[in-house]
Design a protein around this motif. Structure first.
Motif, PDB file in Angstrom:
ATOM      1  N   THR A   1       0.923  -1.293  -0.135  1.00 32.62           N
ATOM      2  CA  THR A   1       0.008  -0.022  -0.002  1.00 32.62           C
ATOM      3  C   THR A   1       0.654   1.251  -0.006  1.00 32.62           C
ATOM      4  N   LEU A   2       1.729   1.385   0.695  1.00 34.15           N
ATOM      5  CA  LEU A   2       2.689   2.555   0.857  1.00 34.15           C
ATOM      6  C   LEU A   2       3.680   2.662  -0.483  1.00 34.15           C
ATOM      7  N   TYR A   3       3.873   1.551  -0.987  1.00 34.19           N
ATOM      8  CA  TYR A   3       4.405   1.554  -2.548  1.00 34.19           C
ATOM      9  C   TYR A   3       3.535   2.146  -3.509  1.00 34.19           C
ATOM     10  N   ALA A   4       2.531   1.604  -3.413  1.00 35.96           N
ATOM     11  CA  ALA A   4       1.509   2.082  -4.378  1.00 35.96           C
ATOM     12  C   ALA A   4       1.184   3.589  -4.327  1.00 35.96           C
ATOM     13  N   PHE A   5       0.679   4.035  -3.152  1.00 32.24           N
ATOM     14  CA  PHE A   5       0.852   5.497  -2.938  1.00 32.24           C
ATOM     15  C   PHE A   5       1.982   6.217  -3.421  1.00 32.24           C
ATOM     16  N   GLY A   6       3.081   5.738  -2.976  1.00 31.42           N
ATOM     17  CA  GLY A   6       4.303   6.264  -3.475  1.00 31.42           C
ATOM     18  C   GLY A   6       4.478   6.583  -4.960  1.00 31.42           C
TER      19      GLY A   6
END
Length: 202
Positions: free
Chosen positions: A101-106
């Motif tokens: 999730t963090l990487y997708a939003f990043g």
């Protein structure tokens, strides 16, 4: 929603500022936007199910990831959906789904910060001090921007497969055509177009 995930992993102030900006935007969608978001996530679910069957994902035990959908001229917070399963623990993030999730939003943040980028992988073309990072890692490929200003970002597989999931999803719902998919892929990993095309053919 972004606020449900810790931001302590973002050590780059530019990335943090971008995520803060996304978070503070008014959360509003018209009925048309809501309906189309549903179409995007429905298509993404079908594509991810195809991607799970890729030999590399079967070998590595990758069973899903996080898809983010939004727009560059945003008047609402990008929406996210976790597709498939990722129950494994992660030494840095606690759980794989938090990491994805963090990487997708990043990846979405890269495309919002850089309006001329077609892919989040172009983050690597920036100077070291301008690259958006998570911990010490530059945000990788796996996010795309379409001609109408839509942003799709996925994290859960390899960079090439993540980007292919986004290309195939955008292609399936009519945000891009085959030629545009090829152009975007050439700006990104260069390998994602052929993978995306197999998802569409199936």
């Amino acid at each position: 929603m972004i606020e449900t995930y810790s931001t302590r992993f973002y050590d780059n102030s530019q990335l943090q500022a971008t995520l803060d900006q996304i978070h503070t935007l008014s959360y509003h969608r018209t009925e048309t936007e809501l309906r189309f978001s549903g179409e995007v996530f429905s298509a993404a679910t079908e594509i991810v199910e195809e991607a799970i069957d890729l030999p590399e994902n079967k070998k590595d035990g990758r069973y899903g990831g996080c898809m983010v959908y939004g727009r560059r001229s945003v008047s609402w917070t990008p929406a996210s959906l976790f597709i498939g399963g990722a129950i494994a623990e992660d030494p840095e993030f606690g759980h794989k789904w938090d990491k994805y999730t963090l990487y997708a939003f990043g990846k979405a943040a890269v495309l919002i910060s850089n309006q001329d980028f077609l892919t989040s992988g172009e983050n690597k073309s920036l100077s070291q001090d301008r690259r958006l990072r998570i911990i010490n890692n530059p945000v990788p490929g796996g996010g795309i921007a379409t001609p109408d200003g839509s942003i799709l970002a996925f994290s859960g597989f390899s960079e090439e497969a993540d980007e292919a999931v986004c290309l195939a999803t955008a292609w399936k719902v009519g945000l891009i055509n085959e030629q545009q998919a090829r152009i975007i892929a050439n700006k990104g990993t260069g390998k994602s177009f052929d993978i995306a095309k197999t998802f569409i053919i199936h």
